[in-house]
Design an enzyme around this catalytic site. Structure first.
Site, PDB file in Angstrom:
ATOM      1  N   LYS A 171       0.849  -1.184   0.000  1.00  0.00           N
ATOM      2  CA  LYS A 171       0.000   0.000   0.000  1.00  0.00           C
ATOM      3  C   LYS A 171       0.886   1.236   0.000  1.00  0.00           C
ATOM      4  CE  LYS A 171      -3.726  -0.465   0.050  1.00  0.00           C
ATOM      5  NZ  LYS A 171      -4.713  -0.557  -1.046  1.00  0.00           N
ATOM      6  N   ASP A 199       0.168  -0.036  -4.723  1.00  0.00           N
ATOM      7  CA  ASP A 199      -1.194   0.447  -4.942  1.00  0.00           C
ATOM      8  C   ASP A 199      -1.337   1.781  -4.230  1.00  0.00           C
ATOM      9  OD1 ASP A 199      -3.887   0.909  -5.164  1.00  0.00           O
ATOM     10  OD2 ASP A 199      -4.521  -0.859  -4.043  1.00  0.00           O
ATOM     11  N   GLU A 225      -0.638   0.008  -9.234  1.00  0.00           N
ATOM     12  CA  GLU A 225      -2.103   0.063  -9.299  1.00  0.00           C
ATOM     13  C   GLU A 225      -2.623   1.438  -8.873  1.00  0.00           C
ATOM     14  OE1 GLU A 225      -5.924  -1.892  -6.945  1.00  0.00           O
ATOM     15  OE2 GLU A 225      -4.143  -3.123  -7.289  1.00  0.00           O
ATOM     16  N   GLU A 251     -10.651  -0.906 -10.360  1.00  0.00           N
ATOM     17  CA  GLU A 251     -11.608  -1.241  -9.309  1.00  0.00           C
ATOM     18  C   GLU A 251     -12.710  -0.186  -9.207  1.00  0.00           C
ATOM     19  OE1 GLU A 251     -10.442  -0.166  -4.997  1.00  0.00           O
ATOM     20  OE2 GLU A 251      -8.531  -0.655  -5.956  1.00  0.00           O
ATOM     21  N   ASP A 274     -13.583  -5.260 -10.299  1.00  0.00           N
ATOM     22  CA  ASP A 274     -13.999  -6.002  -9.110  1.00  0.00           C
ATOM     23  C   ASP A 274     -15.328  -6.670  -9.438  1.00  0.00           C
ATOM     24  OD1 ASP A 274     -15.352  -6.559  -6.509  1.00  0.00           O
ATOM     25  OD2 ASP A 274     -13.539  -5.648  -5.695  1.00  0.00           O
ATOM     26  N   HIS A 301      -9.820  -7.179  -9.108  1.00  0.00           N
ATOM     27  CA  HIS A 301      -9.665  -6.624  -7.775  1.00  0.00           C
ATOM     28  C   HIS A 301     -10.563  -7.404  -6.826  1.00  0.00           C
ATOM     29  CE1 HIS A 301     -11.013  -3.801  -4.549  1.00  0.00           C
ATOM     30  NE2 HIS A 301      -9.735  -3.481  -4.524  1.00  0.00           N
ATOM     31  N   GLU A 334      -5.953 -11.669  -6.060  1.00  0.00           N
ATOM     32  CA  GLU A 334      -5.690 -10.752  -4.958  1.00  0.00           C
ATOM     33  C   GLU A 334      -6.256 -11.351  -3.674  1.00  0.00           C
ATOM     34  OE1 GLU A 334      -6.025  -6.085  -3.650  1.00  0.00           O
ATOM     35  OE2 GLU A 334      -7.222  -6.773  -5.357  1.00  0.00           O
TER      36      GLU A 334
END
Length: 382
Positions: A171, A199, A225, A251, A274, A301, A334
């Site tokens: 992250k 991401d 991402e 996403e 997603d 996602h 994921e």
């Protein structure tokens, strides 16, 4: 086989330790589940995505008041007709966002029911599986108040590596220098054999993201991402090709219509719809077909409970490698490793890494999972 009832369940559990990402703080994990009953006594389950800052009641309201009346009394096997009916009915106030969330949850439940009715896993109803196990990547690395960085990021990366993960997504979005520092520290700690991704959750402008990519060129980041906001499609086109790192997003995009321009304009190296947001399994199959036509890989996602995870496993099993070859680049799963009090408990802990460090594709009917109603009772929001 007609639908006789549809129920929604909103679940929530406060986190003992809230965590943050580039857009804010997550204080609880939530879910909005759909439960569909048929005249034959079968029950199907679906889930829509619930982002960290999203009130789950919004999607519940959409399903209860706008979508439920459209499916009661209809056949489970009318998935295409029901999808288009729900989409067209909500077009004046939908097309993206919560309307597609609700449609997705219902659609997943319909596929679950079809599989149960025919005693087949969903991947077989979709034409078969290209793989019986899927390589997962660990998602997590959120920030906690008072945390020490990059030390805690490195500690988490080493834990995932020890648990068998050969890929992980860090992250980022906490500032240019902080992101560069963290990614370099993780690469040094885990070595060269781990696929590292990052991401940013839409934290940056094009110049900022470009600087991060160029500074991390030697760190060999596999995928970046959502460096930019989803409205900035032209910015993604600018970033693509700046470095060896693949650019990914999706996403926050919805339906085949939403993905049409992203794919046809070549804005991304990898798309990430997603399933619980983009329209469910029915629509994500069409997004996958569109991506295949333009030779764009798809890695969905996934962020929710075991219901959404099960749906992702079934879909990913059916995605052909791009391109098909002796040693193809396979789609990954994921696998959220951040705090979630009922993610696995809801489905009895079906998904674990096997000896190969992969998640096995369930061969049971429908989604292949059983719902523990005691978990629903425990976490239902009254």
């Amino acid at each position: 086989m007609k639908i006789t009832d549809l129920k929604t369940h909103v679940l929530a559990a406060p986190l003992e330790q809230p965590f943050s990402f580039s857009q804010g703080w997550v204080h609880q994990r939530t879910a909005m589940l759909v439960e569909i009953h048929t005249e034959d006594g079968l029950i199907g389950w679906g889930e829509c995505v619930n982002h960290g800052l999203q009130p789950p009641q919004v999607a519940q309201t959409m399903v209860e008041h706008a979508l439920k009346p459209l499916v009661i009394g209809r056949s489970v096997f009318e998935r295409e007709v029901l999808w288009e009916t729900m989409y067209n009915h909500t077009r004046p106030y939908g097309q993206k966002g919560v309307a597609l969330f609700g449609i997705a949850a219902i659609d997943i439940a319909l596929w679950d029911l079809a599989g149960k009715a025919l005693n087949q896993p969903i991947h077989r109803l979709m034409g078969g599986a290209f793989r019986n196990e899927i390589r997962p990547y660990a998602t997590g690395f959120y920030r906690r108040e008072g945390g020490s960085y990059p030390e805690e990021v490195v500690e988490e990366a080493l834990r995932h590596q020890a648990n068998g993960y050969r890929a992980m997504k860090i992250k980022t979005g906490f500032g240019i220098e902080a992101d560069i520092r963290d990614m370099r520290a993780v690469r040094e700690a885990v070595g060269d054999e781990i696929a590292l991704m990052m991401d940013a959750n839409c934290a940056y402008s094009v110049p900022a993201a470009r600087r991060i990519l160029m500074e991390l060129e030697e760190t060999r980041v596999h995928l970046f991402e959502e460096p930019l906001s989803p409205e900035n499609r032209h910015g993604y086109r600018e970033l693509k090709g700046v470095s060896r790192t693949w650019i990914a997003a999706g996403e926050n995009e919805y339906s085949k219509i939403g993905y049409r321009d992203w794919i046809s304009e070549g804005a991304l190296d990898v798309i990430q719809p997603d399933i619980g947001a983009a329209g469910g399994l029915t629509e994500c199959r069409k997004i996958a077909a569109l991506a295949q036509a333009f030779h764009v890989p798809m890695i969905p996602h996934v962020w929710g409970t075991g219901v959404g995870l099960a749906a992702a496993v079934q879909l990913i099993a059916t995605l052909p490698p791009q391109p098909l070859s002796l040693t193809p680049d396979e789609p990954m799963l994921e696998y959220d490793q951040s705090a979630h009090p009922f993610r696995q408990e809801l489905i009895g802990g079906e998904f674990q890494l096997n000896a190969n460090g992969c998640v096995e594709v369930l061969d049971k009917p429908g989604l292949g999972i059983e719902i523990d109603r005691s978990i629903i009772d425990q976490y239902t929001v009254q």
